[in-house]
Design a protein around this motif. Structure first.
Motif, PDB file in Angstrom:
ATOM      1  N   ALA A 441      -7.032  66.294  57.341  1.00 35.07           N
ATOM      2  CA  ALA A 441      -6.901  64.839  57.677  1.00 35.07           C
ATOM      3  C   ALA A 441      -6.104  64.453  56.390  1.00 35.07           C
ATOM      4  O   ALA A 441      -6.274  64.897  55.052  1.00 35.07           O
ATOM      5  CB  ALA A 441      -8.241  64.136  57.992  1.00 35.07           C
ATOM      6  N   HIS A 442      -5.737  62.981  56.392  1.00 33.42           N
ATOM      7  CA  HIS A 442      -5.236  62.228  55.277  1.00 33.42           C
ATOM      8  C   HIS A 442      -6.496  61.886  54.424  1.00 33.42           C
ATOM      9  O   HIS A 442      -7.158  61.316  55.092  1.00 33.42           O
ATOM     10  CB  HIS A 442      -4.113  61.129  55.631  1.00 33.42           C
ATOM     11  N   TRP A 443      -6.053  61.588  53.134  1.00 35.68           N
ATOM     12  CA  TRP A 443      -7.280  61.112  52.184  1.00 35.68           C
ATOM     13  C   TRP A 443      -6.318  60.414  51.285  1.00 35.68           C
ATOM     14  O   TRP A 443      -5.369  60.881  50.680  1.00 35.68           O
ATOM     15  CB  TRP A 443      -7.927  62.438  51.606  1.00 35.68           C
ATOM     16  N   ASP A 444      -6.939  59.232  50.935  1.00 36.15           N
ATOM     17  CA  ASP A 444      -6.361  58.409  49.891  1.00 36.15           C
ATOM     18  C   ASP A 444      -6.270  58.802  48.446  1.00 36.15           C
ATOM     19  O   ASP A 444      -5.792  58.056  47.648  1.00 36.15           O
ATOM     20  CB  ASP A 444      -6.663  56.845  49.923  1.00 36.15           C
ATOM     21  N   GLY A 445      -7.024  59.881  48.097  1.00 32.13           N
ATOM     22  CA  GLY A 445      -7.030  60.372  46.824  1.00 32.13           C
ATOM     23  C   GLY A 445      -8.243  59.956  45.940  1.00 32.13           C
ATOM     24  O   GLY A 445      -8.406  60.285  44.678  1.00 32.13           O
ATOM     25  N   THR A 449     -13.722  57.353  48.139  1.00 33.52           N
ATOM     26  CA  THR A 449     -13.419  57.618  49.589  1.00 33.52           C
ATOM     27  C   THR A 449     -14.136  59.112  49.950  1.00 33.52           C
ATOM     28  O   THR A 449     -14.944  59.223  51.028  1.00 33.52           O
ATOM     29  CB  THR A 449     -11.994  57.802  49.828  1.00 33.52           C
ATOM     30  N   GLU A 450     -13.818  59.938  49.171  1.00 37.66           N
ATOM     31  CA  GLU A 450     -14.412  61.407  49.121  1.00 37.66           C
ATOM     32  C   GLU A 450     -15.881  61.443  49.295  1.00 37.66           C
ATOM     33  O   GLU A 450     -16.448  61.969  50.371  1.00 37.66           O
ATOM     34  CB  GLU A 450     -13.899  62.058  48.098  1.00 37.66           C
ATOM     35  N   VAL A 476      -8.001  58.525  56.859  1.00 38.35           N
ATOM     36  CA  VAL A 476      -8.782  58.392  57.731  1.00 38.35           C
ATOM     37  C   VAL A 476      -9.921  57.439  57.816  1.00 38.35           C
ATOM     38  O   VAL A 476     -10.282  56.986  58.700  1.00 38.35           O
ATOM     39  CB  VAL A 476      -9.216  59.748  58.321  1.00 38.35           C
ATOM     40  N   LEU A 477     -10.436  57.146  56.560  1.00 42.43           N
ATOM     41  CA  LEU A 477     -11.524  56.374  56.451  1.00 42.43           C
ATOM     42  C   LEU A 477     -10.844  54.878  55.746  1.00 42.43           C
ATOM     43  O   LEU A 477     -11.418  53.994  56.428  1.00 42.43           O
ATOM     44  CB  LEU A 477     -12.447  56.703  55.233  1.00 42.43           C
ATOM     45  N   THR A 478     -10.092  55.000  55.047  1.00 43.56           N
ATOM     46  CA  THR A 478      -9.710  53.640  54.447  1.00 43.56           C
ATOM     47  C   THR A 478      -8.486  52.880  54.853  1.00 43.56           C
ATOM     48  O   THR A 478      -8.165  51.925  54.805  1.00 43.56           O
ATOM     49  CB  THR A 478      -9.531  53.649  52.925  1.00 43.56           C
ATOM     50  N   GLY A 479      -7.667  53.860  55.376  1.00 40.38           N
ATOM     51  CA  GLY A 479      -6.357  53.472  55.905  1.00 40.38           C
ATOM     52  C   GLY A 479      -5.271  53.278  54.993  1.00 40.38           C
ATOM     53  O   GLY A 479      -4.059  52.642  54.933  1.00 40.38           O
ATOM     54  N   LYS A 480      -5.563  53.704  53.746  1.00 41.37           N
ATOM     55  CA  LYS A 480      -4.629  53.410  52.460  1.00 41.37           C
ATOM     56  C   LYS A 480      -3.638  54.718  52.811  1.00 41.37           C
ATOM     57  O   LYS A 480      -3.853  55.524  53.345  1.00 41.37           O
ATOM     58  CB  LYS A 480      -5.428  53.502  51.037  1.00 41.37           C
ATOM     59  N   PRO A 481      -2.577  54.349  52.084  1.00 37.69           N
ATOM     60  CA  PRO A 481      -1.396  55.485  52.023  1.00 37.69           C
ATOM     61  C   PRO A 481      -1.851  56.814  51.803  1.00 37.69           C
ATOM     62  O   PRO A 481      -2.760  56.784  50.440  1.00 37.69           O
ATOM     63  CB  PRO A 481      -0.241  54.808  51.360  1.00 37.69           C
ATOM     64  N   SER A 482      -1.335  57.872  52.011  1.00 38.41           N
ATOM     65  CA  SER A 482      -1.588  59.312  51.744  1.00 38.41           C
ATOM     66  C   SER A 482      -0.416  60.118  52.105  1.00 38.41           C
ATOM     67  O   SER A 482       0.338  59.934  52.861  1.00 38.41           O
ATOM     68  CB  SER A 482      -2.717  59.821  52.568  1.00 38.41           C
ATOM     69  N   GLY A 483      -0.012  60.995  50.878  1.00 35.61           N
ATOM     70  CA  GLY A 483       1.146  61.760  50.994  1.00 35.61           C
ATOM     71  C   GLY A 483       0.949  63.188  51.578  1.00 35.61           C
ATOM     72  O   GLY A 483       1.941  63.710  51.691  1.00 35.61           O
TER      73      GLY A 483
END
Length: 492
Positions: A441-445, A449-450, A476-483
């Protein structure tokens, strides 16, 4: 024996605990949170140790040994490391007992024997080792310093499980010093690959190679590289870690060297380790409802020969046939046991070796003597076949290789079938709860959030895979950009 083993589908945790006891691997001890590793379990650890030790030495490392006790002042010199382990430390405060004047025949701690400085029972050895390295390293000629030690450590765990999490456990810990950051990074990544190679080639346990997120890093490390395995219940197991420590410990203990240019420079460091938790991983990767399943390369007994006979005369005749067979197996480096005990029937012996996970069983009876045959059974699939005595050694040697490969492929298929790619938090929760395994899944870093994902699902970031593809997406949680995607899972 297997009739009394709880099935995995009924209660995986109970199955695991029962299997360890019934397969004679280990047991709980009189010391809370500690285990006794029994001879059969320790033989597996010795086989692991031998292969890893060989691999370490092939990559230029030497073994040494450092004290069990670490003065508190040394332990707290590297603040992040001290803080990270503080709650798990056992501490020695006194050095003597005396007869208790108020209780006949009992002892008490002598109140006059308090240590001037408390000693921490090592939870890890960076502090004592880097204090030692200060005296070993002066010049660039002393580098790289590549040291490993086989030891025990104590981490005061409140919830323990045999092999997976005990207050005291056995491990190895490598500690290296380098002249440059680049060299130290190469070392840390090299050792991650050594661990991965061992896990896959010897344990037949596929692993994902990756880096830990900031919150999951080793205390005092700039980067932690990990190998993550997937157990049959869908939970992940951190099977080995290798840490790039930067110059944190060198600065904490003032470890410098004179460079070729005559300048004083701080060295760069790594540390890396695997422990007896690998035995837990071995059990949970391959074993079944009948007991332990061991990959041949690590099995203490690779082949067991069980005679089926009536009377001493038949046993003697079978023994005469078996002795050259045993010699031929040993010549090929295959460990073999001839079980001619007269206290157990053949069926009971079969059940015992199934429970203990012996890869291949050979049975030889009166009819086999007449026909020049043997019955060969493989533990992983329970398949049986009749073979000629004359070719059995070569055939079984090939069968052991086949079993090793088959176990790896089966585990790899399971692992790959349990990596689920998700794009929404609803999909994430569904995969974690109902399918298990790794969730990509994507994660905003962000650590926040983690932590929130862990709070909501009990899943943690197991690693950022080494081969992860750069791709734009949304957390997946915040909708913020992820690379890029990372791997989440519930874990041991």
């Amino acid at each position: 024996m297997s009739k009394h083993l709880t099935k995995r589908a009924e209660d995986y945790s109970k199955w695991y605990n029962e299997l360890i006891v019934k397969a004679d691997l280990a047991e709980t001890s009189a010391v809370r949170g500690c285990m006794v590793i029994k001879p059969y379990g320790f033989a597996i650890w010795e086989n692991m140790q031998a292969e890893l030790d060989r691999m370490f030495k092939e990559t230029g490392h030497q073994n040494a040994y450092f004290p069990l006790f670490v003065p508190k002042s040394l332990f707290e010199a590297e603040e992040k490391n001290a803080e990270g382990f503080a709650k798990e430390c056992a501490v020695v405060t006194h050095y003597r007992l005396q007869t208790d004047p108020d209780r006949e025949g009992k002892l008490r701690v002598d109140p006059e024997a308090k240590l001037e400085e408390e000693l921490v029972v090592r939870p890890t050895s960076e502090a004592i080792i880097w204090n030692t390295y200060k005296g070993w390293i002066q010049s660039h000629r002393d580098l790289p310093l590549l040291i490993n030690q086989w030891a025990n450590v104590v981490r005061w765990e409140m919830r323990t499980r045999l092999f997976l999490r005990t207050a005291e456990f056995l491990w190895q810990e490598g500690h290296t010093a380098h002249a440059t950051k680049a060299e130290a990074l190469v070392e840390a990544k090299q050792m991650q690959e050594v661990y991965a190679t061992f896990a896959e080639n010897f344990m037949a346990m596929p692993v994902v190679r990756g880096a830990k997120s900031e919150s999951e890093r080793f205390a005092g490390a700039d980067e932690t590289y990990t190998i993550e395995a997937l157990m049959q219940d869908g939970k992940a197991l951190q099977a080995g870690t290798s840490h790039f420590l930067g110059q944190n410990f060198a600065k904490a203990f003032d470890v410098k060297y004179t460079s070729r240019e005559g300048k004083q420079e701080y060295v760069w460091a790594t540390s890396w380790g695997v422990s007896t938790r690998l035995i837990g991983g071995l059990i949970m990767t391959h074993s079944d409802d009948a007991g332990l399943v061991l990959p041949p390369k690590l099995a203490p007994i690779q082949v067991v020969i069980v005679p089926i006979y009536k009377g001493e005369e038949q046993l003697d005749a079978i023994s005469d046939k078996v002795q050259p067979m045993i010699a031929a197996f040993k010549e090929k480096g295959i460990s073999v046991k001839f079980d001619h005990r007269d206290t157990l029937r053949p069926g009971a012996k079969f059940a015992e070796y199934e429970m203990k996970g012996v890869p291949v069983r050979i049975a030889l009876g009166k009819r086999d003597l007449e026909n020049g045959t043997v019955e060969v059974a493989r533990r992983d699939t329970f398949e049986k076949q009749t073979m000629n005595q004359s070719g059995v050694v070569e055939a079984v040697a090939a069968l052991l290789d086949e079993i090793q490969e088959s176990l790896y492929n089966k585990a790899l298929t399971y692992r790959n079938d349990h990596i689920t790619e998700v794009n929404t938090f609803e999909e994430f929760k569904d995969a974690i709860e109902n399918k298990g395994g790794f969730v990509s899944a994507h994660w905003d870093g962000s650590i926040e959030t983690e932590d929130k994902i862990k709070e909501l699902t009990k899943a943690t970031i197991r690693c950022i895979p080494n081969d992860v593809k750069e791709e734009n997406g949304n957390c997946v949680l915040t909708g913020k950009p992820s690379g890029r995607r990372v791997l989440f899972a519930k874990a041991y």
